[in-house]
Design an enzyme around this catalytic site. Structure first.
Site, PDB file in Angstrom:
ATOM      1  CG  ASP A   9      43.594   3.036  -3.124  1.00 49.74           C
ATOM      2  OD1 ASP A   9      42.989   3.222  -2.006  1.00 49.74           O
ATOM      3  OD2 ASP A   9      44.649   2.438  -3.535  1.00 49.74           O
ATOM      4  CB  ILE A  10      40.658   6.646  -8.054  1.00 48.69           C
ATOM      5  CG1 ILE A  10      42.175   6.383  -8.644  1.00 48.69           C
ATOM      6  CG2 ILE A  10      40.124   7.565  -8.745  1.00 48.69           C
ATOM      7  CD1 ILE A  10      42.361   5.900  -9.794  1.00 48.69           C
TER       8      ILE A  10
END
Length: 435
Positions: free
Chosen positions: A189-190
């Site tokens: 996600d990051i």
């Protein structure tokens, strides 16, 4: 609430008042929720963009409710606060035609739209790229999805752990005698957020030359495959499937976790010169550096178990406070194995001012973890706490669109600013429904 932490983290140092911001004047309409999209737009907010987060009235972004959620600030849990600072929250019921009309007005004067709904949702609202482009041909429209907006898998939902699993990322991590493990940190996600932000910045730069907007697609799965790193290329060169090696590296030696007399630490001898310095200057064993097998990286890798046993015996003789300055003096890449709390309070984190205290209108102050970006000419915006649901609705309508109080009241009366009527719940398991 955070009184016990006050001594741990310094107050935030404000940026120079007259310093420009990198994205000053850029407006982002942010429909994204959970993590990859919101973190991307938060980076832009930190760079000075005006990020307007559009969410449903009432509950808002579901990520708001991930724990811990302070009683004093419902719908503002720690994970949400971490990924949504420097934004304004506009709460609109997109099932209302009046609300969609408001959005279209906002988009007409915006620079960027970011969304990560399921495929087809924005089309149903008439807010897909093709429709939005008619309103604003210069718009940069970023879609973040699990498997892309087109093709056989466009309907599939996905989260970070699923992308880690299907990309091969999990298969590479952990120990060889058990199943692979996902990282607890949502690294896919990051990194997807970082990729999305990079793509948006590139599109803004291109628009400055061409005058044209464009559609950007970022898929979680695509990015997860990238996150397998150079192991993907190693596999395509050799056909060998990457194996799990725990804390050791298959490409260098010695590299891994060792135990001193009191603490674990990690060293990484990425080349022969580092190992020679480790042997001669730190361990005071020049014979290891001179050994015809140990002096060469391939030789060390072939006798990895033997070297690790030798180093474990030597390192166990003294505490970390003895080894750390010796390795620092000899320029050996090394570091104490810390937990998250220790890392946040470490001398390195304090020196870099990574964590600070920022004012909060309800809690007094909250901790803040800054981005790892230090601009000399356009310092990041001072961190403003993540907003409550709809905190800036009236402000955005008045300041950005010029609506007066009666018009805002009319929108509220029409249901554009209220939570949609909940659907009838599914029948309970004990009920009998007609066949």
């Amino acid at each position: 609430m955070f009184d016990r932490l006050e001594a741990d983290f310094p107050a935030h140092t404000p940026r120079p008042a007259d310093a420009p911001k990198a994205l000053e004047g850029v407006r982002v309409i942010d429909f994204s929720h959970f993590l990859a999209g919101p973190f991307a737009t938060m980076i832009m907010g930190d760079m000075g963009a005006d990020v307007i987060k559009v969410e449903s009235p009432g509950r808002g972004d579901e990520f708001r409710h991930y724990p811990p959620v302070p009683e004093e600030t419902p719908a503002q849990g720690a994970p949400y606060v971490w990924s949504n600072r420097n934004k304004r929250s506009l709460a609109l019921n997109l099932k209302s035609p009046e609300a969609v009309a408001v959005i279209r007005e906002l988009i007409a004067q915006a620079d960027v739209v970011c969304e990560n709904f399921s495929t087809g949702v924005m089309e149903r609202f008439g807010l897909d790229y093709a429709s939005v482009r008619e309103i604003n041909p210069k718009i940069i429209y970023c879609s973040v999805s699990a498997y892309g907006r087109e093709g056989a898998f466009k309907d599939r939902l996905g989260f970070d752990p699923i992308a880690q699993a299907e990309s091969g990322f999990i298969s590479m991590n952990g120990y060889s005698d058990r199943q692979g493990v996902r990282t607890l940190s949502p690294v896919v996600d990051i990194s997807t957020a970082m990729m999305a932000c990079n793509a948006i910045l590139g599109a803004l730069l291109a628009r400055g030359r061409t005058g044209q907007g464009q559609h950007i697609e970022i898929a979680l799965f695509d990015n997860a495959v990238l996150m397998t790193g150079y192991a993907a290329m190693q596999h395509m060169y050799t056909g060998a499937v990457p194996q799990r090696h725990g804390n050791t590296s298959p490409d260098t030696c010695p590299s891994g976790v060792f135990m001193s007399q009191d603490k674990p630490f990690y060293i990484n001898c990425g080349n022969d010169k580092i190992f020679h310095r480790l042997a001669a200057q730190v361990l005071e064993r020049p014979d290891l550096a001179d050994d015809p097998v140990y002096s060469d990286r391939n030789g060390r890798m072939a006798r990895r178990d033997e070297i690790f046993r030798l180093l474990e015996e030597l390192f166990a003789q003294y505490p970390w406070s003895y080894w750390q300055p010796r390795m620092r003096a000899a320029q050996i890449p090394c570091g104490e194995v810390r937990n998250v709390g220790d890392a946040l309070r470490s001398p390195e984190a304090r020196e870099r001012r990574l964590v600070s205290r920022v004012a909060h209108p309800v809690l007094g102050w909250i901790p803040n973890v800054r981005l790892p970006i230090l601009y000399s000419g356009t310092p990041l915006a001072d961190p403003q706490p993540a907003p409550a649901v709809g905190q800036h609705t009236d402000e955005v309508l008045a300041q950005v669109l010029g609506y007066d109080a009666p018009r805002i009241a009319a929108l509220r009366e029409a249901g554009a600013l209220d939570a949609p009527t909940p659907r009838r719940p599914y029948p309970a398991a004990t009920e009998v429904t007609p066949g």
